[in-house]
Design an enzyme around this catalytic site. Sequence first.
Site, short mmCIF file in Angstrom:
data_model
loop_
_atom_site.label_atom_id
_atom_site.label_comp_id
_atom_site.label_asym_id
_atom_site.label_seq_id
_atom_site.Cartn_x
_atom_site.Cartn_y
_atom_site.Cartn_z
N GLY A 11 42.12 4.65 53.73
CA GLY A 11 41.63 5.66 52.80
C GLY A 11 40.61 4.99 51.89
O GLY A 11 40.57 3.76 51.80
N GLY A 14 41.02 3.43 45.97
CA GLY A 14 41.87 4.14 45.02
C GLY A 14 42.74 5.23 45.64
O GLY A 14 43.48 5.91 44.94
N ALA A 15 42.68 5.37 46.96
CA ALA A 15 43.44 6.46 47.62
C ALA A 15 44.95 6.26 47.52
O ALA A 15 45.73 7.21 47.59
CB ALA A 15 43.02 6.58 49.08
N THR A 19 49.71 0.96 47.36
CA THR A 19 50.96 1.55 46.85
C THR A 19 51.81 2.06 48.02
O THR A 19 52.99 1.73 48.13
CB THR A 19 50.63 2.72 45.89
OG1 THR A 19 49.67 2.27 44.94
CG2 THR A 19 51.86 3.24 45.20
N GLU A 35 46.05 -6.94 51.27
CA GLU A 35 44.79 -7.57 50.90
C GLU A 35 44.88 -8.20 49.51
O GLU A 35 45.44 -7.61 48.60
CB GLU A 35 43.77 -6.44 50.83
CG GLU A 35 42.39 -6.90 50.65
CD GLU A 35 41.54 -6.22 51.69
OE1 GLU A 35 41.17 -6.90 52.64
OE2 GLU A 35 41.29 -5.03 51.54
N TYR A 47 29.47 -5.57 42.32
CA TYR A 47 29.34 -4.30 41.61
C TYR A 47 28.20 -4.32 40.58
O TYR A 47 27.69 -3.28 40.21
CB TYR A 47 30.67 -3.89 40.96
CG TYR A 47 31.63 -3.31 42.00
CD1 TYR A 47 31.27 -2.20 42.74
CD2 TYR A 47 32.86 -3.89 42.24
CE1 TYR A 47 32.12 -1.67 43.71
CE2 TYR A 47 33.73 -3.37 43.20
CZ TYR A 47 33.35 -2.26 43.93
OH TYR A 47 34.18 -1.73 44.88
N ASP A 86 47.80 -2.84 54.51
CA ASP A 86 47.08 -1.90 53.63
C ASP A 86 45.59 -1.82 53.98
O ASP A 86 44.78 -1.38 53.16
CB ASP A 86 47.33 -2.20 52.14
CG ASP A 86 46.61 -3.44 51.63
OD1 ASP A 86 46.09 -4.22 52.45
OD2 ASP A 86 46.57 -3.62 50.39
N GLU A 147 35.70 -2.44 38.27
CA GLU A 147 35.54 -1.10 38.84
C GLU A 147 35.34 -0.02 37.77
O GLU A 147 35.24 1.16 38.10
CB GLU A 147 36.78 -0.75 39.69
CG GLU A 147 36.87 -1.56 40.97
CD GLU A 147 38.18 -1.33 41.72
OE1 GLU A 147 38.26 -1.77 42.88
OE2 GLU A 147 39.13 -0.76 41.16
N1 LIG Z 1 49.82 9.55 45.27
C1 LIG Z 1 49.56 8.99 44.08
N2 LIG Z 1 49.79 9.68 42.97
C2 LIG Z 1 49.53 9.16 41.76
N3 LIG Z 1 49.04 7.91 41.56
C3 LIG Z 1 48.81 7.17 42.62
C4 LIG Z 1 49.04 7.66 43.94
N4 LIG Z 1 48.71 6.70 44.83
C5 LIG Z 1 48.26 5.65 44.09
N5 LIG Z 1 48.34 5.93 42.78
C6 LIG Z 1 47.89 5.06 41.69
O1 LIG Z 1 46.47 4.95 41.84
C7 LIG Z 1 46.03 3.61 41.64
C8 LIG Z 1 45.34 3.12 42.91
O2 LIG Z 1 46.29 2.95 43.95
P1 LIG Z 1 46.16 1.76 45.01
O3 LIG Z 1 47.40 1.78 45.82
O4 LIG Z 1 45.79 0.48 44.32
O5 LIG Z 1 44.91 2.30 45.88
P2 LIG Z 1 44.08 1.58 47.05
O6 LIG Z 1 44.89 0.41 47.53
O7 LIG Z 1 43.89 2.64 48.09
O8 LIG Z 1 42.78 1.19 46.44
C9 LIG Z 1 47.28 2.80 41.24
O9 LIG Z 1 47.31 2.75 39.85
C10 LIG Z 1 48.44 3.63 41.80
O10 LIG Z 1 49.61 3.48 41.03
N1 LIG Z 2 31.90 -3.94 49.95
C1 LIG Z 2 33.20 -3.96 50.26
N2 LIG Z 2 34.09 -3.69 49.28
C2 LIG Z 2 35.39 -3.70 49.62
C3 LIG Z 2 35.83 -3.97 50.93
N3 LIG Z 2 37.17 -3.90 50.94
C4 LIG Z 2 37.55 -3.60 49.71
N4 LIG Z 2 36.47 -3.48 48.90
C5 LIG Z 2 36.49 -3.26 47.45
C6 LIG Z 2 36.75 -1.87 47.03
C7 LIG Z 2 37.57 -2.04 45.78
O1 LIG Z 2 36.71 -2.22 44.66
C8 LIG Z 2 38.32 -3.34 45.99
C9 LIG Z 2 39.72 -3.15 46.52
O2 LIG Z 2 39.71 -2.28 47.63
P1 LIG Z 2 40.82 -1.12 47.83
O3 LIG Z 2 40.29 -0.22 48.89
O4 LIG Z 2 42.07 -1.84 48.20
O5 LIG Z 2 40.92 -0.44 46.50
O6 LIG Z 2 37.54 -4.05 46.93
C10 LIG Z 2 34.88 -4.27 51.93
O7 LIG Z 2 35.18 -4.56 53.12
N5 LIG Z 2 33.58 -4.27 51.54
#
Ligand SMILES: Nc1ncnc2c1ncn2[C@@H]1O[C@H](COP(=O)(O)OP(=O)(O)O)[C@@H](O)[C@H]1O
Ligand SMILES: Nc1nc2c(ncn2[C@H]2C[C@H](O)[C@@H](COP(=O)(O)O)O2)c(=O)[nH]1
Length: 206
Positions: A11, A14-15, A19, A35, A47, A86, A147
């Site tokens: 996803g 932030g998806a 988690t 990761e 960034y 993840d 971010e």
């Molecule tokens: N379904 C959800 N509902 C509410 N908050 C969530 C949900 N999923 C993740 N979060 C929160 O959103 C933030 C980003 O989640 P994270 O797992 O780090 O996302 P990703 O790994 O996809 O970047 C964290 O603070 C997490 O606690």
């Molecule tokens: N340019 C890229 N950025 C990446 C890649 N994988 C992760 N990311 C960045 C995006 C977020 O700022 C942070 C953590 O990623 P999450 O998806 O776990 O939130 O790192 C990549 O391959 N290329």
Amino acid sequence: MKQNPYIAVEGAIGAGKTTLSTMLAQRFDFTLMKEIVEENPFLDKFYQNIEEWAFQLEMFFLCNRYKQLGDTLLNPSHAYQPIVSDYHIYKNMIFAERTLSGVQLDKYRQIYHLLTDDLPKPNLIVYIKADLDTLLHRIQKRGRDFEQNFDAGYLSQLVEDYETAISHIRAQEPDTVIITIDGDKLDFVERPEDFEQIVAKIKEHL
Ligand SMILES: Nc1ncnc2c1ncn2[C@@H]1O[C@H](COP(=O)(O)OP(=O)(O)O)[C@@H](O)[C@H]1O
Ligand SMILES: Nc1nc2c(ncn2[C@H]2C[C@H](O)[C@@H](COP(=O)(O)O)O2)c(=O)[nH]1
């Protein structure tokens, strides 16, 4: 699923990948492959100036993921270990296609295929699909310094890129099960019943 379970949670940024994959690993007692983000030396610089730092950053992610996945997936002593990760290795191409161009993208593509073509691929993908507002809200909630001044345009493009990539995997790898989660509606963090719904869907395929 007849093979050993290998689940990738995917996803956009932030998806909820980290988690959800952590919760699933605990629930199913699978090995978690996560990761490492905080120690990445290029993310902050990237960034601030994407064009300048993209190649170093993409190569860094690629090499780290190759090492992490290779150490586990190509190691015979781990052959029967169920895994939840993840990320999917294809994530590298999703980002690289967006951040690189020209010769750098050509070279990156070649290295990507060289390193990853023989890696086993996940047999189940949990794709958390969420809209821009949800993602921006969660990125803010997560509160990583680098971010906080996030370009919403970049994220919006990535959301579309993810849609394209998932359709591509669906077409190219028909044996891979793809479970799409509505990340705007399902709150697996706050509502146990939502998490159970996801667990039940996964169980149908194990
Ligand atoms: N379904 C959800 N509902 C509410 N908050 C969530 C949900 N999923 C993740 N979060 C929160 O959103 C933030 C980003 O989640 P994270 O797992 O780090 O996302 P990703 O790994 O996809 O970047 C964290 O603070 C997490 O606690
Ligand atoms: N340019 C890229 N950025 C990446 C890649 N994988 C992760 N990311 C960045 C995006 C977020 O700022 C942070 C953590 O990623 P999450 O998806 O776990 O939130 O790192 C990549 O391959 N290329």
